[in-house]
Motif scaffolding. Structure first.
Motif, short mmCIF file in Angstrom:
data_model
loop_
_atom_site.label_atom_id
_atom_site.label_comp_id
_atom_site.label_asym_id
_atom_site.label_seq_id
_atom_site.Cartn_x
_atom_site.Cartn_y
_atom_site.Cartn_z
N ASP A 274 0.76 -1.31 0.00
CA ASP A 274 0.12 0.11 -0.19
C ASP A 274 0.88 0.92 -0.05
N VAL A 275 1.14 1.81 -1.13
CA VAL A 275 1.91 3.01 -1.23
C VAL A 275 1.67 4.26 -0.39
N GLY A 276 0.25 4.42 -0.49
CA GLY A 276 -0.24 5.61 0.43
C GLY A 276 0.21 5.30 1.62
N LYS A 277 0.07 4.21 2.39
CA LYS A 277 0.21 3.89 3.70
C LYS A 277 1.84 3.97 3.88
N LEU A 278 2.51 3.69 2.98
CA LEU A 278 4.11 3.45 3.17
C LEU A 278 4.29 5.02 3.43
N LEU A 279 4.14 5.87 2.42
CA LEU A 279 4.32 7.42 2.38
C LEU A 279 3.91 7.99 3.66
N ARG A 280 2.76 7.60 4.20
CA ARG A 280 2.23 8.08 5.28
C ARG A 280 3.15 7.82 6.76
N ILE A 281 3.65 6.49 6.53
CA ILE A 281 4.66 6.11 7.67
C ILE A 281 5.74 6.82 7.59
N CYS A 282 6.51 7.06 6.41
CA CYS A 282 7.70 7.95 6.19
C CYS A 282 7.40 9.34 6.53
N ILE A 283 6.20 10.03 6.37
CA ILE A 283 6.08 11.22 6.98
C ILE A 283 6.11 11.48 8.41
#
Length: 198
Positions: A56-65
Protein backbone atom coordinates in the motif's frame (compact mmCIF):
# COMPACT_ATOMS: atom_id res chain seq x y z
CA UNK A 1 -13.49 26.05 12.51
CA UNK A 2 -11.79 25.28 15.84
CA UNK A 3 -10.28 22.13 14.37
CA UNK A 4 -8.64 24.21 11.62
CA UNK A 5 -6.91 26.33 14.25
CA UNK A 6 -5.72 23.16 15.96
CA UNK A 7 -4.36 21.81 12.66
CA UNK A 8 -2.51 25.07 12.02
CA UNK A 9 -1.05 25.00 15.53
CA UNK A 10 0.19 21.44 14.92
CA UNK A 11 1.74 22.44 11.60
CA UNK A 12 3.44 25.42 13.23
CA UNK A 13 4.92 23.13 15.89
CA UNK A 14 6.02 20.58 13.27
CA UNK A 15 7.92 23.38 11.49
CA UNK A 16 10.66 22.76 14.06
CA UNK A 17 11.74 19.81 11.91
CA UNK A 18 12.93 22.31 9.29
CA UNK A 19 15.65 23.52 11.66
CA UNK A 20 16.22 20.39 13.76
CA UNK A 21 19.54 19.08 12.49
CA UNK A 22 20.86 15.56 12.08
CA UNK A 23 24.40 14.17 12.09
CA UNK A 24 24.58 14.47 8.33
CA UNK A 25 25.68 17.16 5.91
CA UNK A 26 24.56 17.93 2.38
CA UNK A 27 26.92 17.82 -0.58
CA UNK A 28 27.40 21.59 -0.19
CA UNK A 29 28.36 21.30 3.49
CA UNK A 30 25.07 22.41 5.08
CA UNK A 31 23.97 20.36 8.08
CA UNK A 32 20.89 18.37 7.13
CA UNK A 33 17.54 18.93 8.84
CA UNK A 34 15.10 16.21 9.87
CA UNK A 35 12.60 17.63 7.36
CA UNK A 36 15.12 17.27 4.54
CA UNK A 37 15.81 13.66 5.51
CA UNK A 38 12.08 12.93 5.65
CA UNK A 39 11.54 14.50 2.23
CA UNK A 40 14.13 12.29 0.53
CA UNK A 41 12.95 9.21 2.43
CA UNK A 42 9.47 9.83 0.98
CA UNK A 43 10.98 10.31 -2.47
CA UNK A 44 12.88 7.02 -2.12
CA UNK A 45 9.67 5.25 -1.12
CA UNK A 46 7.83 6.75 -4.09
CA UNK A 47 10.41 5.81 -6.73
CA UNK A 48 10.98 2.31 -5.31
CA UNK A 49 7.29 1.54 -4.75
CA UNK A 50 6.84 -0.11 -8.19
CA UNK A 51 9.30 -2.79 -7.00
CA UNK A 52 6.72 -3.76 -4.36
CA UNK A 53 3.46 -4.50 -6.21
CA UNK A 54 1.66 -5.79 -3.09
CA UNK A 55 2.45 -2.75 -0.93
CA UNK A 56 0.00 0.00 0.00
CA UNK A 57 2.05 2.93 -1.31
CA UNK A 58 -0.13 5.55 0.35
CA UNK A 59 0.37 3.88 3.71
CA UNK A 60 4.11 3.55 3.11
CA UNK A 61 4.36 7.27 2.41
CA UNK A 62 2.24 8.18 5.44
CA UNK A 63 4.53 6.10 7.67
CA UNK A 64 7.60 7.79 6.19
CA UNK A 65 6.09 11.24 6.75
CA UNK A 66 5.37 10.66 10.46
CA UNK A 67 8.32 8.45 11.43
CA UNK A 68 10.43 11.32 12.90
CA UNK A 69 7.66 13.73 13.96
CA UNK A 70 8.52 13.38 17.66
CA UNK A 71 11.92 14.87 16.91
CA UNK A 72 10.23 18.27 16.54
CA UNK A 73 10.33 18.32 20.34
CA UNK A 74 13.20 16.07 21.43
CA UNK A 75 15.54 16.56 18.49
CA UNK A 76 17.54 13.96 16.61
CA UNK A 77 19.95 11.65 18.40
CA UNK A 78 22.64 10.01 16.30
CA UNK A 79 22.65 6.23 16.05
CA UNK A 80 26.08 6.09 17.67
CA UNK A 81 24.72 7.79 20.81
CA UNK A 82 21.49 5.76 20.91
CA UNK A 83 23.48 2.79 22.24
CA UNK A 84 23.56 4.63 25.57
CA UNK A 85 19.87 5.61 25.41
CA UNK A 86 17.71 2.48 25.61
CA UNK A 87 14.55 4.56 26.17
CA UNK A 88 15.02 6.76 23.08
CA UNK A 89 11.95 5.35 21.25
CA UNK A 90 9.81 5.68 24.37
CA UNK A 91 10.79 9.33 24.77
CA UNK A 92 10.21 10.03 21.09
CA UNK A 93 6.70 8.55 21.38
CA UNK A 94 5.97 10.79 24.38
CA UNK A 95 7.18 13.78 22.37
CA UNK A 96 4.93 12.73 19.49
CA UNK A 97 1.93 12.57 21.83
CA UNK A 98 2.75 16.06 23.10
CA UNK A 99 3.09 17.37 19.55
CA UNK A 100 -0.24 15.84 18.50
CA UNK A 101 -2.17 16.63 21.69
CA UNK A 102 -4.24 19.45 20.17
CA UNK A 103 -5.23 17.59 17.01
CA UNK A 104 -8.73 16.21 16.47
CA UNK A 105 -8.89 12.75 18.02
CA UNK A 106 -9.15 10.78 14.77
CA UNK A 107 -6.17 12.62 13.26
CA UNK A 108 -4.08 12.18 16.40
CA UNK A 109 -4.93 8.48 16.59
CA UNK A 110 -4.02 7.93 12.94
CA UNK A 111 -0.63 9.62 13.28
CA UNK A 112 0.24 7.78 16.50
CA UNK A 113 -0.89 4.45 15.03
CA UNK A 114 1.33 4.99 11.98
CA UNK A 115 4.27 5.89 14.22
CA UNK A 116 3.68 2.78 16.37
CA UNK A 117 3.48 0.63 13.26
CA UNK A 118 6.82 2.01 12.14
CA UNK A 119 8.45 1.66 15.56
CA UNK A 120 7.37 -1.98 15.82
CA UNK A 121 8.08 -2.77 12.15
CA UNK A 122 4.68 -4.42 12.38
CA UNK A 123 3.69 -4.55 8.69
CA UNK A 124 5.42 -4.91 5.30
CA UNK A 125 5.02 -1.16 4.76
CA UNK A 126 6.62 -0.38 8.13
CA UNK A 127 9.52 -2.77 7.52
CA UNK A 128 10.21 -1.20 4.12
CA UNK A 129 10.01 2.28 5.67
CA UNK A 130 12.48 1.22 8.39
CA UNK A 131 14.90 -0.17 5.84
CA UNK A 132 14.64 2.86 3.57
CA UNK A 133 15.13 5.18 6.55
CA UNK A 134 18.48 3.52 7.28
CA UNK A 135 19.47 3.51 3.61
CA UNK A 136 18.61 7.18 3.10
CA UNK A 137 20.81 8.05 6.07
CA UNK A 138 23.74 6.10 4.64
CA UNK A 139 23.14 7.60 1.19
CA UNK A 140 23.32 11.09 2.68
CA UNK A 141 26.46 10.32 4.66
CA UNK A 142 28.14 9.00 1.50
CA UNK A 143 27.00 11.98 -0.57
CA UNK A 144 27.54 14.67 2.04
CA UNK A 145 30.52 16.83 2.92
CA UNK A 146 31.10 15.00 6.19
CA UNK A 147 33.62 16.22 8.78
CA UNK A 148 37.08 14.61 8.87
CA UNK A 149 36.34 12.74 12.10
CA UNK A 150 33.12 11.12 10.81
CA UNK A 151 33.14 7.34 11.28
CA UNK A 152 32.00 6.07 7.87
CA UNK A 153 32.57 2.43 8.80
CA UNK A 154 29.96 2.67 11.56
CA UNK A 155 27.47 2.62 8.69
CA UNK A 156 28.63 -0.80 7.49
CA UNK A 157 26.58 -2.29 10.34
CA UNK A 158 24.06 0.53 10.86
CA UNK A 159 20.48 -0.60 10.29
CA UNK A 160 21.52 -4.04 9.04
CA UNK A 161 18.59 -5.63 10.88
CA UNK A 162 16.18 -3.80 8.57
CA UNK A 163 18.06 -4.13 5.28
CA UNK A 164 19.08 -7.80 5.04
CA UNK A 165 15.82 -9.76 4.67
CA UNK A 166 14.37 -7.88 1.69
CA UNK A 167 16.16 -8.58 -1.65
CA UNK A 168 15.78 -5.03 -3.00
CA UNK A 169 16.93 -3.37 0.22
CA UNK A 170 19.82 -5.83 0.41
CA UNK A 171 20.90 -4.96 -3.15
CA UNK A 172 20.75 -1.21 -2.43
CA UNK A 173 22.63 -1.83 0.80
CA UNK A 174 25.42 -3.64 -1.06
CA UNK A 175 25.90 -0.65 -3.39
CA UNK A 176 25.90 1.80 -0.48
CA UNK A 177 28.32 -0.34 1.53
CA UNK A 178 30.78 -0.17 -1.38
CA UNK A 179 30.43 3.61 -1.41
CA UNK A 180 30.84 3.73 2.37
CA UNK A 181 34.09 1.78 2.25
CA UNK A 182 35.37 4.01 -0.55
CA UNK A 183 34.52 7.17 1.43
CA UNK A 184 36.27 5.73 4.50
CA UNK A 185 39.44 5.02 2.50
CA UNK A 186 39.36 8.47 0.87
CA UNK A 187 38.95 10.09 4.28
CA UNK A 188 41.88 8.10 5.71
CA UNK A 189 44.09 9.14 2.80
CA UNK A 190 43.05 12.80 3.08
CA UNK A 191 43.48 12.98 6.87
CA UNK A 192 46.77 11.06 6.66
CA UNK A 193 48.22 13.39 4.02
CA UNK A 194 47.16 16.52 5.92
CA UNK A 195 48.83 15.20 9.09
CA UNK A 196 52.05 14.41 7.28
CA UNK A 197 52.05 17.90 5.75
CA UNK A 198 52.05 19.57 9.20
Amino acid sequence: MTHLSALLDFLRAAEALKHTTRVAWTSTGQQESVAEHTWRLCLMALVLAPEYPGIDVGKLLRICIVHDLGEAIGGDISAALQVHMPDKAEQERKDLLTLCAGLPEHTREEIVALWDEYAQAATPEARIAKGLDKLETILQHNQGAMPDDFDFRFNLQYGATYTTDDPLLRAIRALLDEETERRAREQEARVGSSRSAT
